[in-house]
Design a protein around this motif. Sequence first.
Motif, PDB file in Angstrom:
ATOM      1  N   HIS B   9     -99.582  -2.318  -4.450  1.00 41.31           N
ATOM      2  CA  HIS B   9     -99.470  -1.241  -3.462  1.00 41.31           C
ATOM      3  C   HIS B   9    -100.713  -1.175  -2.580  1.00 41.31           C
ATOM      4  N   TYR B  10    -100.508  -0.899  -1.277  1.00 42.94           N
ATOM      5  CA  TYR B  10    -101.647  -0.606  -0.410  1.00 42.94           C
ATOM      6  C   TYR B  10    -102.186   0.780  -0.757  1.00 42.94           C
ATOM      7  N   ARG B  11    -101.233   1.712  -0.916  1.00 46.24           N
ATOM      8  CA  ARG B  11    -101.631   3.068  -1.264  1.00 46.24           C
ATOM      9  C   ARG B  11    -100.421   3.774  -1.853  1.00 46.24           C
ATOM     10  N   ASP B  59     -97.217  -2.869   8.533  1.00 49.56           N
ATOM     11  CA  ASP B  59     -96.189  -2.289   9.412  1.00 49.56           C
ATOM     12  C   ASP B  59     -94.877  -2.184   8.664  1.00 49.56           C
ATOM     13  N   GLY B  60     -94.019  -1.326   9.150  1.00 53.91           N
ATOM     14  CA  GLY B  60     -92.719  -1.196   8.521  1.00 53.91           C
ATOM     15  C   GLY B  60     -92.163   0.154   8.882  1.00 53.91           C
ATOM     16  N   PHE B  78     -95.418   4.212   8.758  1.00 58.90           N
ATOM     17  CA  PHE B  78     -95.541   5.071   7.601  1.00 58.90           C
ATOM     18  C   PHE B  78     -96.570   6.173   7.796  1.00 58.90           C
ATOM     19  N   ALA B  79     -96.217   7.332   7.341  1.00 53.90           N
ATOM     20  CA  ALA B  79     -97.184   8.424   7.319  1.00 53.90           C
ATOM     21  C   ALA B  79     -98.195   8.153   6.213  1.00 53.90           C
ATOM     22  N   LEU B  84     -96.913   2.527   0.143  1.00 50.70           N
ATOM     23  CA  LEU B  84     -96.732   1.320   0.928  1.00 50.70           C
ATOM     24  C   LEU B  84     -96.971   0.111   0.034  1.00 50.70           C
ATOM     25  N   ILE B  85     -96.042  -0.815   0.072  1.00 53.21           N
ATOM     26  CA  ILE B  85     -96.149  -1.967  -0.817  1.00 53.21           C
ATOM     27  C   ILE B  85     -96.853  -3.116  -0.107  1.00 53.21           C
ATOM     28  N   ALA B  86     -97.850  -3.666  -0.757  1.00 55.88           N
ATOM     29  CA  ALA B  86     -98.683  -4.706  -0.153  1.00 55.88           C
ATOM     30  C   ALA B  86     -98.100  -6.092  -0.374  1.00 55.88           C
TER      31      ALA B  86
END
Lengths: 399, 135
Positions: B9-11, B59-60, B78-79, B84-86
């Motif tokens: 995950h990014y976050r 992005d997405g 995304f907010a 968010l999946i890395a």
Amino acid sequence: METEGIRDLIPAVIGILVRRGSGRVAITRAYADFASAEDAVQSALVRALETWPTDPPRDPKGWLITVAWRQFLDGVRSDRARQAREERIERQPGATGVPDADDTLQLYFLCAHPSLTPATAAALTLRAVAGLTTRQIAEAYLVPEATMAQRLSRAKRQLRDVRLDQPGDARTVLRVLFLLFNQGYSGDVDLALEAIRVTRQLSRLLDEPEVRGLLALMLLHHARRRARTTPGGQLISLADQDRSRWDTQMITEGVAILQAALAEDRLGEFQAQAAIAALHADAPSTAETDWVQIVEWYDELVRLTDSPIVRLNRAVALAEADGAPAGLAAIADLDPGLPRYAAVSAYLHEKLGDFGAAARLYAEASRLATSAAERDHLARCASVLSRAENPGTSGRRAG
Amino acid sequence: MAKYLLLKHYRGGKPALNDVPMDRWTRQEVDDHVKYMGDFQDRLRDRGEFVSGEALSMDGCWVRYDGDGKPPITDGPFAETKDLIAGWMVIDVDSPERALELAAELSAAPGAGGQPLGEWLELRPMLTEPPTISD
């Protein structure tokens, strides 16, 4: 000789190569290299598929052995002079009439060697015994071809120092074949059919009632396969299956093989499981099934395996024979953490008429399911029962 | 063998042990991290345990069907609060224990100061076709 029959010759030819190799090539290597033998046979096969349709050999096995052996020598030797000398020697004894049953059998044991994990052993059996290509095996396991190639070469490296004359455990071989059968099918290779073909081959080599028990079990289950799912892949429970879609010819064959095995009076778990499958196959409906006899066979299975999973399945049969309370009593002392415990408990509560509890248990079982088809099936069971409990919600749409 | 999905995950996940954002790592630290991931993937390939994997862009957008003739609704990018999946990787391993072992190995990729990142990874078993015999 049809080229389709060619794969049946593979295990014997690999076995002969490895055995010959351990004698002749011992000058340079401690043991014959299983991987080299296997590679040599694969390239001989490619040559066979190219040339046989226009130029069929008189003795297909002899042809394969000769071509594969030359390939094998090329592969394992670097000394050109020695190669020429040994090839001259090798050409002298004819390649025909070689007794091979023993070698083939040892190949089965080698592929199911305890140093390999069962899944790897199954893949190696498909390659060396069944003669499938790496691509076909990769497709069946839904992994990239490179991944399967690595897995197979690791397996072969692990077997490099295993002597072919070490006695193996027949039970391990049977477990690997059973695992293969249970892998089901996908792509252009049906693993269940492959497992049946290979087990049939083994049953001709090994005089052991459990091999025939396993073969009978596979046939009896495979005979019902068409009826087990809808065209869309949804599971159909035994009670709801259209029994006219069962393959009666396959059932007849399975029952005959089982009876011959049972007559030897050396019972094992595959024979007992096949006996249960045969009683199901024989019944015109769930209600007319000989549940009392099925419970007796489960008692044998419990005695042979002492497995809690078997006890769980026995409880279902017991509920059919003696009523739901007997079934519930039988699972009372089992560990609720067992796979499919919730599903069985749900079914028994449904049978008892306790639809509320059954719906909750089906929902729980659905969350625990290990396959998508099983999850959807259990969710449907839960949904049907909770609607019966609360008719007011029956019109609601999902989402 | 059973297939598992490993998600990075990014976050949105829990904070890593060595929780220094990547943009504050030195170039060498980033290179070491990337090399570790590449080596990890190579080892999986060699063992015949790698199925597939990709890194995903930041992005997405979110998309859904909103009735015939209407454009799909999106609320991307995304907010900040959204997960968010890395990237993802699919592995095919012999046991759940092996899947955990590999996830831990990936989580130990070096981060700031060359210390293990200790990031949280999501590990999800894949559902398969039912076995021919259910017991």
